[in-house]
Design a protein around this motif. Structure first.
Motif, PDB file in Angstrom:
ATOM      1  N   LEU A  43      13.695  -4.964   5.182  1.00 55.86           N
ATOM      2  CA  LEU A  43      14.185  -5.935   4.328  1.00 55.86           C
ATOM      3  C   LEU A  43      13.877  -7.214   4.481  1.00 55.86           C
ATOM      4  O   LEU A  43      13.369  -7.996   3.674  1.00 55.86           O
ATOM      5  CB  LEU A  43      15.743  -5.562   4.052  1.00 55.86           C
ATOM      6  N   ASP A  44      13.802  -7.563   6.000  1.00 51.93           N
ATOM      7  CA  ASP A  44      13.660  -8.907   6.368  1.00 51.93           C
ATOM      8  C   ASP A  44      12.001  -9.105   6.351  1.00 51.93           C
ATOM      9  O   ASP A  44      11.526 -10.130   5.887  1.00 51.93           O
ATOM     10  CB  ASP A  44      13.865  -9.035   7.785  1.00 51.93           C
ATOM     11  N   LEU A  45      11.108  -8.125   6.359  1.00 51.18           N
ATOM     12  CA  LEU A  45       9.879  -8.060   6.309  1.00 51.18           C
ATOM     13  C   LEU A  45       9.478  -8.596   4.830  1.00 51.18           C
ATOM     14  O   LEU A  45       8.598  -9.419   4.534  1.00 51.18           O
ATOM     15  CB  LEU A  45       8.989  -6.786   6.572  1.00 51.18           C
ATOM     16  N   LEU A  46       9.981  -7.814   3.865  1.00 53.97           N
ATOM     17  CA  LEU A  46       9.980  -8.079   2.387  1.00 53.97           C
ATOM     18  C   LEU A  46      10.286  -9.566   1.929  1.00 53.97           C
ATOM     19  O   LEU A  46       9.554 -10.225   1.190  1.00 53.97           O
ATOM     20  CB  LEU A  46      10.644  -7.136   1.489  1.00 53.97           C
ATOM     21  N   LEU A  47      11.593 -10.068   2.799  1.00 64.71           N
ATOM     22  CA  LEU A  47      11.711 -11.344   2.356  1.00 64.71           C
ATOM     23  C   LEU A  47      10.916 -12.370   2.845  1.00 64.71           C
ATOM     24  O   LEU A  47      10.916 -13.545   2.294  1.00 64.71           O
ATOM     25  CB  LEU A  47      13.332 -11.570   2.984  1.00 64.71           C
TER      26      LEU A  47
ATOM     27  N   THR B 259       0.734  -1.192   0.041  1.00 58.44           N
ATOM     28  CA  THR B 259      -0.005  -0.023   0.022  1.00 58.44           C
ATOM     29  C   THR B 259       0.945   1.216  -0.048  1.00 58.44           C
ATOM     30  O   THR B 259       2.188   1.255   0.242  1.00 58.44           O
ATOM     31  CB  THR B 259      -1.068  -0.113   1.196  1.00 58.44           C
ATOM     32  N   GLU B 260       0.303   2.278  -0.332  1.00 62.52           N
ATOM     33  CA  GLU B 260       1.091   3.652  -0.204  1.00 62.52           C
ATOM     34  C   GLU B 260       1.419   4.039   1.110  1.00 62.52           C
ATOM     35  O   GLU B 260       2.552   4.436   1.461  1.00 62.52           O
ATOM     36  CB  GLU B 260       0.070   4.813  -0.739  1.00 62.52           C
ATOM     37  N   ASN B 261       0.620   3.414   2.279  1.00 63.94           N
ATOM     38  CA  ASN B 261       1.049   3.620   3.710  1.00 63.94           C
ATOM     39  C   ASN B 261       2.167   2.627   3.913  1.00 63.94           C
ATOM     40  O   ASN B 261       3.246   3.299   4.587  1.00 63.94           O
ATOM     41  CB  ASN B 261      -0.016   3.290   4.460  1.00 63.94           C
ATOM     42  N   ASP B 262       2.628   1.563   3.241  1.00 61.73           N
ATOM     43  CA  ASP B 262       3.604   0.677   3.485  1.00 61.73           C
ATOM     44  C   ASP B 262       4.795   1.540   3.018  1.00 61.73           C
ATOM     45  O   ASP B 262       6.028   1.450   3.581  1.00 61.73           O
ATOM     46  CB  ASP B 262       3.475  -0.664   2.738  1.00 61.73           C
TER      47      ASP B 262
ATOM     48  N   PHE C 157       2.814  -3.339   6.548  1.00 59.12           N
ATOM     49  CA  PHE C 157       2.033  -4.630   6.424  1.00 59.12           C
ATOM     50  C   PHE C 157       1.404  -5.152   7.559  1.00 59.12           C
ATOM     51  O   PHE C 157       1.312  -6.131   8.077  1.00 59.12           O
ATOM     52  CB  PHE C 157       3.328  -5.885   5.850  1.00 59.12           C
ATOM     53  N   GLY C 158       0.663  -4.065   8.306  1.00 55.95           N
ATOM     54  CA  GLY C 158      -0.105  -4.206   9.269  1.00 55.95           C
ATOM     55  C   GLY C 158       0.574  -4.536  10.615  1.00 55.95           C
ATOM     56  O   GLY C 158       0.067  -4.827  11.618  1.00 55.95           O
ATOM     57  N   LYS C 159       1.989  -4.637  10.682  1.00 51.72           N
ATOM     58  CA  LYS C 159       2.552  -4.722  11.796  1.00 51.72           C
ATOM     59  C   LYS C 159       3.109  -3.558  12.125  1.00 51.72           C
ATOM     60  O   LYS C 159       3.896  -2.629  11.313  1.00 51.72           O
ATOM     61  CB  LYS C 159       3.709  -5.682  11.795  1.00 51.72           C
ATOM     62  N   THR C 160       3.412  -3.145  13.824  1.00 51.48           N
ATOM     63  CA  THR C 160       3.632  -1.721  14.133  1.00 51.48           C
ATOM     64  C   THR C 160       4.889  -2.052  15.209  1.00 51.48           C
ATOM     65  O   THR C 160       4.886  -2.846  16.324  1.00 51.48           O
ATOM     66  CB  THR C 160       2.781  -0.973  15.023  1.00 51.48           C
ATOM     67  N   LYS C 161       6.107  -1.369  14.810  1.00 52.24           N
ATOM     68  CA  LYS C 161       7.164  -1.285  15.860  1.00 52.24           C
ATOM     69  C   LYS C 161       8.043  -0.291  15.156  1.00 52.24           C
ATOM     70  O   LYS C 161       7.924   0.323  14.230  1.00 52.24           O
ATOM     71  CB  LYS C 161       7.845  -2.506  15.925  1.00 52.24           C
ATOM     72  N   ASP C 162       9.068  -0.076  16.113  1.00 53.01           N
ATOM     73  CA  ASP C 162      10.158   1.095  15.702  1.00 53.01           C
ATOM     74  C   ASP C 162      11.199   0.278  14.728  1.00 53.01           C
ATOM     75  O   ASP C 162      12.342  -0.108  14.824  1.00 53.01           O
ATOM     76  CB  ASP C 162      10.895   1.440  16.689  1.00 53.01           C
ATOM     77  N   TYR C 163      10.672   0.146  13.505  1.00 50.85           N
ATOM     78  CA  TYR C 163      11.371  -0.705  12.228  1.00 50.85           C
ATOM     79  C   TYR C 163      12.634   0.230  11.704  1.00 50.85           C
ATOM     80  O   TYR C 163      12.558   1.363  11.804  1.00 50.85           O
ATOM     81  CB  TYR C 163      10.686  -0.912  10.976  1.00 50.85           C
ATOM     82  N   ASN C 164      13.677  -0.519  11.580  1.00 54.98           N
ATOM     83  CA  ASN C 164      14.902   0.068  10.804  1.00 54.98           C
ATOM     84  C   ASN C 164      14.845  -0.426   9.530  1.00 54.98           C
ATOM     85  O   ASN C 164      14.115  -1.297   9.121  1.00 54.98           O
ATOM     86  CB  ASN C 164      16.340  -0.137  11.576  1.00 54.98           C
ATOM     87  N   GLY C 165      15.988  -0.123   8.466  1.00 56.76           N
ATOM     88  CA  GLY C 165      15.747  -0.489   7.247  1.00 56.76           C
ATOM     89  C   GLY C 165      16.052  -1.797   7.073  1.00 56.76           C
ATOM     90  O   GLY C 165      15.576  -2.690   6.268  1.00 56.76           O
TER      91      GLY C 165
END
Length: 175
Positions: free
Chosen positions: A138-142, A89-92, A126-134
């Motif tokens: 990438l791991d989420l995408l994988l 999504t655009e939000n992603d 992708f519907g998951k919330t946290k203080d993500y880093n880059g």
């Protein structure tokens, strides 16, 4: 021979991770990254190329700062490198761009994380919330099955046929 396959895969990845800069040193460095990782798993390659100075400059991540996130890098990582169109999504994109803030390179052509430019706030991707880093993005995408499908389909087109065998690609992308 192994070197033929490495060269062929380097050529494939060069087309997949398309980049164009008029800085020969950075482009040679990127070629070396592609060649070194051409036969590694896709996750290792994605992480390496995402921190490549030529790629970061080409996709404007040098300008990606917490007060004004630049979405170009995040969008291309999702659309061209992992998921393909329509699988985010655009939000992603907006939230992933925040996770990549601070990623850049120094004058010597080395990856540089500028922590004062990074957005340490909560992000929902992708519907998951946290203080993500880059790296975590990438791991989420994988982890997404669509990434495996997207890469398998591109490899199939390159090595086998332009006419996709849906069943075979589905089976291969599961492994």
């Amino acid at each position: 021979s192994p070197s033929f396959l490495r060269e062929k895969m380097t050529f494939f990845w060069h087309g997949h991770f398309a980049c164009n800069l008029r800085r020969p040193f950075l482009m040679q460095q990127q070629h070396n990254t592609l060649k070194e990782n051409a036969l590694s798993n896709f996750g290792e390659l994605l992480h390496a190329i995402s921190k490549d100075p030529a790629m970061l400059q080409f996709l404007n991540n040098q300008q990606n700062k917490k007060r004004s996130p630049n979405e170009n890098f995040a969008r291309e990582v999702m659309e061209l490198f992992t998921l393909g169109r329509g699988n985010y999504t655009e939000n992603d994109i907006k939230e992933a761009a925040r996770a990549f803030t601070g990623w850049g390179s120094n004058k010597e052509g080395q990856f540089n994380f500028r922590k004062r430019q990074h957005d340490y706030g909560q992000k929902t991707i992708f519907g998951k919330t946290k203080d993500y880093n880059g790296e975590e993005v990438l791991d989420l995408l994988l982890e997404k099955p669509q990434t495996a499908r997207f890469i398998t389909e591109k490899l199939f087109r390159f090595f086998v046929s332009e006419h996709i065998d849906e069943q075979l690609v589905a089976s291969l992308s599961q492994n």
